[in-house]
Design a protein around this motif. Structure first.
Motif, PDB file in Angstrom:
ATOM      1  N   ALA A 252      51.042 100.103 -73.275  1.00  0.00           N
ATOM      2  CA  ALA A 252      49.668  99.751 -73.633  1.00  0.00           C
ATOM      3  C   ALA A 252      49.663  98.416 -74.380  1.00  0.00           C
ATOM      4  CB  ALA A 252      49.064 100.838 -74.511  1.00  0.00           C
ATOM      5  N   PHE A 253      48.589  97.680 -74.215  1.00  0.00           N
ATOM      6  CA  PHE A 253      48.471  96.342 -74.818  1.00  0.00           C
ATOM      7  C   PHE A 253      48.634  96.347 -76.348  1.00  0.00           C
ATOM      8  CE2 PHE A 253      45.641  93.292 -76.902  1.00  0.00           C
ATOM      9  CZ  PHE A 253      46.168  92.086 -76.456  1.00  0.00           C
ATOM     10  N   PRO A 254      47.934  97.259 -77.099  1.00  0.00           N
ATOM     11  CA  PRO A 254      47.940  97.069 -78.552  1.00  0.00           C
ATOM     12  C   PRO A 254      49.329  97.153 -79.196  1.00  0.00           C
ATOM     13  CG  PRO A 254      46.210  98.608 -77.895  1.00  0.00           C
ATOM     14  CD  PRO A 254      47.062  98.368 -76.689  1.00  0.00           C
ATOM     15  N   HIS A 255      50.049  98.253 -78.943  1.00  0.00           N
ATOM     16  CA  HIS A 255      51.299  98.467 -79.681  1.00  0.00           C
ATOM     17  C   HIS A 255      52.535  98.412 -78.789  1.00  0.00           C
ATOM     18  CE1 HIS A 255      47.958 101.034 -81.348  1.00  0.00           C
ATOM     19  NE2 HIS A 255      48.017 100.009 -82.171  1.00  0.00           N
ATOM     20  N   GLY A 256      52.332  98.113 -77.517  1.00  0.00           N
ATOM     21  CA  GLY A 256      53.473  97.947 -76.611  1.00  0.00           C
ATOM     22  C   GLY A 256      54.244  99.232 -76.329  1.00  0.00           C
ATOM     23  N   ILE A 257      53.580 100.376 -76.478  1.00  0.00           N
ATOM     24  CA  ILE A 257      54.277 101.660 -76.302  1.00  0.00           C
ATOM     25  C   ILE A 257      53.933 102.265 -74.939  1.00  0.00           C
ATOM     26  CG2 ILE A 257      54.571 103.993 -77.267  1.00  0.00           C
ATOM     27  CD1 ILE A 257      55.437 101.913 -79.305  1.00  0.00           C
ATOM     28  N   VAL A 258      54.965 102.828 -74.272  1.00  0.00           N
ATOM     29  CA  VAL A 258      54.754 103.470 -72.971  1.00  0.00           C
ATOM     30  C   VAL A 258      54.263 104.903 -73.204  1.00  0.00           C
ATOM     31  CG1 VAL A 258      55.859 104.180 -70.804  1.00  0.00           C
ATOM     32  CG2 VAL A 258      56.609 102.067 -71.947  1.00  0.00           C
ATOM     33  N   ASP A 259      53.171 105.255 -72.559  1.00  0.00           N
ATOM     34  CA  ASP A 259      52.621 106.616 -72.685  1.00  0.00           C
ATOM     35  C   ASP A 259      53.562 107.637 -72.005  1.00  0.00           C
ATOM     36  OD1 ASP A 259      50.291 106.115 -74.131  1.00  0.00           O
ATOM     37  OD2 ASP A 259      49.218 105.454 -72.340  1.00  0.00           O
ATOM     38  N   PRO A 260      53.390 108.923 -72.302  1.00  0.00           N
ATOM     39  CA  PRO A 260      54.242 109.943 -71.661  1.00  0.00           C
ATOM     40  C   PRO A 260      53.804 110.166 -70.209  1.00  0.00           C
ATOM     41  CG  PRO A 260      52.666 110.973 -73.136  1.00  0.00           C
ATOM     42  CD  PRO A 260      52.439 109.505 -73.255  1.00  0.00           C
ATOM     43  N   ILE A 261      54.179 109.225 -69.362  1.00  0.00           N
ATOM     44  CA  ILE A 261      53.675 109.213 -67.989  1.00  0.00           C
ATOM     45  C   ILE A 261      54.139 110.457 -67.229  1.00  0.00           C
ATOM     46  CG2 ILE A 261      53.610 107.898 -65.820  1.00  0.00           C
ATOM     47  CD1 ILE A 261      52.315 106.383 -68.158  1.00  0.00           C
ATOM     48  N   GLU A 262      55.349 110.898 -67.493  1.00  0.00           N
ATOM     49  CA  GLU A 262      55.868 112.052 -66.742  1.00  0.00           C
ATOM     50  C   GLU A 262      54.953 113.268 -66.947  1.00  0.00           C
ATOM     51  OE1 GLU A 262      60.025 112.492 -67.201  1.00  0.00           O
ATOM     52  OE2 GLU A 262      60.129 114.103 -65.707  1.00  0.00           O
ATOM     53  N   GLU A 263      54.602 113.522 -68.200  1.00  0.00           N
ATOM     54  CA  GLU A 263      53.736 114.682 -68.473  1.00  0.00           C
ATOM     55  C   GLU A 263      52.316 114.447 -67.930  1.00  0.00           C
ATOM     56  OE1 GLU A 263      55.521 114.191 -72.433  1.00  0.00           O
ATOM     57  OE2 GLU A 263      54.474 116.081 -72.839  1.00  0.00           O
ATOM     58  N   LEU A 264      51.771 113.288 -68.216  1.00  0.00           N
ATOM     59  CA  LEU A 264      50.387 113.008 -67.777  1.00  0.00           C
ATOM     60  C   LEU A 264      50.273 113.140 -66.255  1.00  0.00           C
ATOM     61  CD1 LEU A 264      49.592 109.828 -69.940  1.00  0.00           C
ATOM     62  CD2 LEU A 264      48.669 112.131 -70.287  1.00  0.00           C
ATOM     63  N   SER A 265      51.257 112.577 -65.551  1.00  0.00           N
ATOM     64  CA  SER A 265      51.174 112.573 -64.088  1.00  0.00           C
ATOM     65  C   SER A 265      51.381 113.979 -63.532  1.00  0.00           C
ATOM     66  CB  SER A 265      52.177 111.590 -63.484  1.00  0.00           C
ATOM     67  OG  SER A 265      53.504 111.983 -63.771  1.00  0.00           O
ATOM     68  N   GLU A 266      52.184 114.761 -64.234  1.00  0.00           N
ATOM     69  CA  GLU A 266      52.428 116.127 -63.762  1.00  0.00           C
ATOM     70  C   GLU A 266      51.164 116.989 -63.932  1.00  0.00           C
ATOM     71  OE1 GLU A 266      54.491 118.655 -61.669  1.00  0.00           O
ATOM     72  OE2 GLU A 266      54.793 116.492 -61.796  1.00  0.00           O
ATOM     73  N   TYR A 267      50.465 116.793 -65.065  1.00  0.00           N
ATOM     74  CA  TYR A 267      49.200 117.531 -65.245  1.00  0.00           C
ATOM     75  C   TYR A 267      48.231 117.162 -64.118  1.00  0.00           C
ATOM     76  CZ  TYR A 267      50.818 118.357 -70.039  1.00  0.00           C
ATOM     77  OH  TYR A 267      51.538 118.720 -71.135  1.00  0.00           O
ATOM     78  N   ALA A 268      48.186 115.878 -63.815  1.00  0.00           N
ATOM     79  CA  ALA A 268      47.262 115.408 -62.772  1.00  0.00           C
ATOM     80  C   ALA A 268      47.667 115.992 -61.418  1.00  0.00           C
ATOM     81  CB  ALA A 268      47.267 113.889 -62.723  1.00  0.00           C
ATOM     82  N   ARG A 269      48.955 115.952 -61.129  1.00  0.00           N
ATOM     83  CA  ARG A 269      49.428 116.445 -59.820  1.00  0.00           C
ATOM     84  C   ARG A 269      49.074 117.924 -59.641  1.00  0.00           C
ATOM     85  NH1 ARG A 269      53.486 118.945 -57.324  1.00  0.00           N
ATOM     86  NH2 ARG A 269      54.484 119.472 -59.300  1.00  0.00           N
ATOM     87  N   ARG A 270      49.301 118.701 -60.715  1.00  0.00           N
ATOM     88  CA  ARG A 270      49.017 120.140 -60.609  1.00  0.00           C
ATOM     89  C   ARG A 270      47.538 120.411 -60.375  1.00  0.00           C
ATOM     90  NH1 ARG A 270      52.003 121.996 -65.762  1.00  0.00           N
ATOM     91  NH2 ARG A 270      54.023 121.044 -65.382  1.00  0.00           N
ATOM     92  N   ARG A 271      46.681 119.522 -60.881  1.00  0.00           N
ATOM     93  CA  ARG A 271      45.228 119.697 -60.674  1.00  0.00           C
ATOM     94  C   ARG A 271      44.747 119.042 -59.385  1.00  0.00           C
ATOM     95  NH1 ARG A 271      42.305 121.756 -65.384  1.00  0.00           N
ATOM     96  NH2 ARG A 271      40.479 121.248 -64.124  1.00  0.00           N
ATOM     97  N   GLY A 272      45.658 118.361 -58.693  1.00  0.00           N
ATOM     98  CA  GLY A 272      45.273 117.707 -57.440  1.00  0.00           C
ATOM     99  C   GLY A 272      44.375 116.498 -57.643  1.00  0.00           C
ATOM    100  N   ILE A 273      44.576 115.806 -58.789  1.00  0.00           N
ATOM    101  CA  ILE A 273      43.779 114.593 -59.049  1.00  0.00           C
ATOM    102  C   ILE A 273      44.713 113.394 -59.229  1.00  0.00           C
ATOM    103  CG2 ILE A 273      41.809 115.819 -60.032  1.00  0.00           C
ATOM    104  CD1 ILE A 273      42.915 115.135 -62.812  1.00  0.00           C
ATOM    105  N   GLY A 274      44.126 112.211 -59.376  1.00  0.00           N
ATOM    106  CA  GLY A 274      44.913 110.994 -59.459  1.00  0.00           C
ATOM    107  C   GLY A 274      45.506 110.759 -60.842  1.00  0.00           C
ATOM    108  N   CYS A 275      46.580 109.968 -60.852  1.00  0.00           N
ATOM    109  CA  CYS A 275      47.126 109.479 -62.116  1.00  0.00           C
ATOM    110  C   CYS A 275      47.419 107.998 -61.941  1.00  0.00           C
ATOM    111  CB  CYS A 275      48.406 110.225 -62.500  1.00  0.00           C
ATOM    112  SG  CYS A 275      49.224 109.468 -63.932  1.00  0.00           S
ATOM    113  N   HIS A 276      46.691 107.175 -62.692  1.00  0.00           N
ATOM    114  CA  HIS A 276      46.894 105.725 -62.605  1.00  0.00           C
ATOM    115  C   HIS A 276      47.768 105.264 -63.766  1.00  0.00           C
ATOM    116  CE1 HIS A 276      46.035 101.542 -61.553  1.00  0.00           C
ATOM    117  NE2 HIS A 276      46.066 101.331 -62.859  1.00  0.00           N
ATOM    118  N   VAL A 277      48.827 104.527 -63.443  1.00  0.00           N
ATOM    119  CA  VAL A 277      49.675 103.947 -64.489  1.00  0.00           C
ATOM    120  C   VAL A 277      49.375 102.454 -64.575  1.00  0.00           C
ATOM    121  CG1 VAL A 277      52.041 103.465 -65.206  1.00  0.00           C
ATOM    122  CG2 VAL A 277      51.480 105.669 -64.155  1.00  0.00           C
TER     123      VAL A 277
END
Ligand SMILES: Cc1ncc(COP(=O)(O)O)c(C=O)c1O
Length: 514
Positions: A252-277
């Motif tokens: 992310a722009f402000p603090h340069g930290i990578v979000d927990p993409i693995e978890e976020l994307s997995e929640y999205a996948r299980r719900r059948g919705i998109g995950c944008h990185v």
């Protein structure tokens, strides 16, 4: 009327939305309007002078000159502007902004631009080279970001089958706007969602807010944890039947930290919705950082839940300003981005992105940047940047009044842990020493986005030395209010969003004054 007093006073104690509403209503009363106008004029006076340094010194053109000016005169004048504006970024005083900046590289891109200056990818029949460049830019970027793994198993994500595809856009904001529009239209077509929402961390780029506004998508904000990354569990709870996409930043722009993409994307996948990185800032850094052994969490198309990504070629891709890449898992999803019209009297019309005509020369320069630098060049660039960032982080850590926010790699946000030290005053004193850093709020901090400019000899040392001196100066004179400190202070505490928004709109009016 002292706006600050009102903000800090009665309005400051009420709910921000209520305060904003009250302010909007009060403003409609002519007398209040006049007082507000006067107040804003005063605030913006000084800013106009600063934003228009050439006024008075050079001829201005509110109207076209009747007789054209001599080309040489124009070139000379532009060289004067450029000379005055170059030193600052060239000498590494600027956070982000210019990511490469070596003369040889710039000259090469300028030559490529000149060769292709007439090219317009809208007319593929006239300039087929433009689409050669763009398709290869997308493919090279996608393969750098795990497309090879994703393409080996095109059924890995049931709701989004297919290989990774994409388009070239004009920049990070356009990539993000298009991706969000794509999910809105996908949700409507696939799931009948008419009131879509997107689940977005508070630290995600403002372009997501812009997308929400432009496309009528509700934005559900995910709080961040103490480590400055999105709270994945909170994100999971926010997903509902109208959610079309979950967003994460890498970083992310402000603090340069990578979000927990693995978890976020997995929640999205299980719900059948998109995950944008959003890899606008990190797409061209993280793959090389990982190669070099830095701790980089999974963030790209290797994760089956990641269904789209943005990555900016005009940042760490070292291309000229004006290009970025947006990528999707599957052609079907990309189709929701494309625009086509079959019954327009102007003929059959299609365009893949927001613009109609586009600057093919910028795509040519982007392609030339990628192909001339190559994986080896990007890797060694990233190595130098990460080493300079390590040096800067170590220097900040040695200043007892300051603290680094979270554990960033090369976008380093720092705030004051000593209550005697106002970080915005430190920033103002850094500005006096020639630095152009980014002021952030919520929480109050400042960041430096390290680029190749900071890898030149002596730049990292100079930054740390100047920072140490600025902090010492603030400590020695508590209560000072130099530079942007009061403005940032106000913006950080202000509950009256409408008022700050109004100030920013008026600032843009100033920018457009001749
Ligand atoms: C993480 C992130 N996303 C998106 C953007 C927007 O990019 P642009 O300014 O090219 O529109 C930025 C810009 O700094 C960014 O850092």
């Amino acid at each position: 009327m002292d706006i600050k007093k009102i903000i800090d006073g009665p309005l400051g104690r009420v709910d921000p939305r209520v305060a904003g509403f009250v302010y909007e209503r009060l403003k409609r009363i002519p007398l209040v309007r006049r007082i507000v106008d006067k107040e804003f004029e005063g605030m913006l006076d000084g800013m106009e002078e600063e934003a228009k340094p050439y006024k008075g010194e050079f001829e201005t053109f509110a109207r076209m000159p009747e007789k054209g000016r001599a080309r040489q005169e124009i070139l000379d004048e532009m060289r004067t502007f450029s000379e005055r504006e170059t030193d600052k970024w060239k000498d590494g005083y600027v956070s982000g902004a210019v990511y490469h900046g070596d003369e040889g590289h710039i000259d090469f891109l300028n030559e490529v631009y000149a060769i292709n200056s007439q090219s317009n990818p809208l007319h593929v029949d006239i300039w087929p080279s433009a689409m050669k460049f763009e398709s290869e830019i997308v493919s090279m970027t996608a393969n750098m970001l795990g497309a090879e793994v994703a393409n080996a198993d095109p059924a890995a994500n049931k709701a989004f089958p297919g290989e990774v595809v994409g388009t070239v856009t004009s920049g990070g904001t356009e990539s993000i706007l298009l991706a969000m529009k794509t999910y809105r239209d996908w949700g409507r077509a696939q799931k009948g969602i008419t009131s879509p929402n997107m689940v977005v961390p508070t630290t995600a780029h403002a372009a997501f807010d812009k997308a929400a506004q432009y496309f009528g998508i509700e934005q559900k904000r995910v709080p961040i944890t103490d480590a400055y990354r999105a709270d994945a569990r909170a994100a999971k709870k926010l997903i509902d039947k109208n959610t079309v996409v979950v967003v994460g930043s890498a970083p992310a722009f402000p603090h340069g930290i990578v979000d927990p993409i693995e978890e976020l994307s997995e929640y999205a996948r299980r719900r059948g919705i998109g995950c944008h990185v959003d890899g606008c800032l990190g797409g061209f850094m993280l793959p090389w950082a990982r190669d070099l052994g830095y701790p980089v969490p999974a963030f790209d198309f290797r994760l089956p839940g990641v269904t789209s990504m943005s990555a900016d070629t005009h940042k760490y891709g070292y291309a000229a300003k004006g290009t970025s890449v947006v990528m999707y898992r599957g052609q079907d999803l990309r189709h929701h981005q494309f625009f086509t019209i079959a019954d327009w009297p102007g003929g059959l019309y299609f365009s893949p992105t927001l613009a109609g005509s586009r600057p093919g020369a910028l795509s040519a320069a982007c392609w030339a940047s990628m192909v001339s630098i190559g994986a080896e060049g990007y890797r060694s660039g990233a190595k130098k940047i990460l080493e300079a960032a390590t040096q800067i982080k170590a220097g900040i850590a040695e200043i007892p009044e300051l603290e680094i926010l979270g554990d960033p790699l090369w976008v380093i946000a720092f705030g004051a842990k000593d209550p005697q030290v106002d970080i915005y005053r430190v920033m103002a004193l850094m500005t006096e020493r020639g630095w152009s850093l980014n002021g952030l709020h919520k929480p109050s901090c400042v960041h430096i986005c390290v680029t190749l400019r900071h890898t030149e000899k002596g730049v990292a040392e100079r930054f740390v030395e100047d920072l140490r001196e600025s902090v010492a100066e603030v400590r020695a004179s508590p209560g000072g209010e130099e530079g942007a400190a009061p403005v940032y202070g106000m913006a950080a505490t202000v509950p009256v969003r409408g008022m700050v928004g109004e100030m920013l709109r008026r600032y843009m009016d100033v920018l457009y004054k001749v």
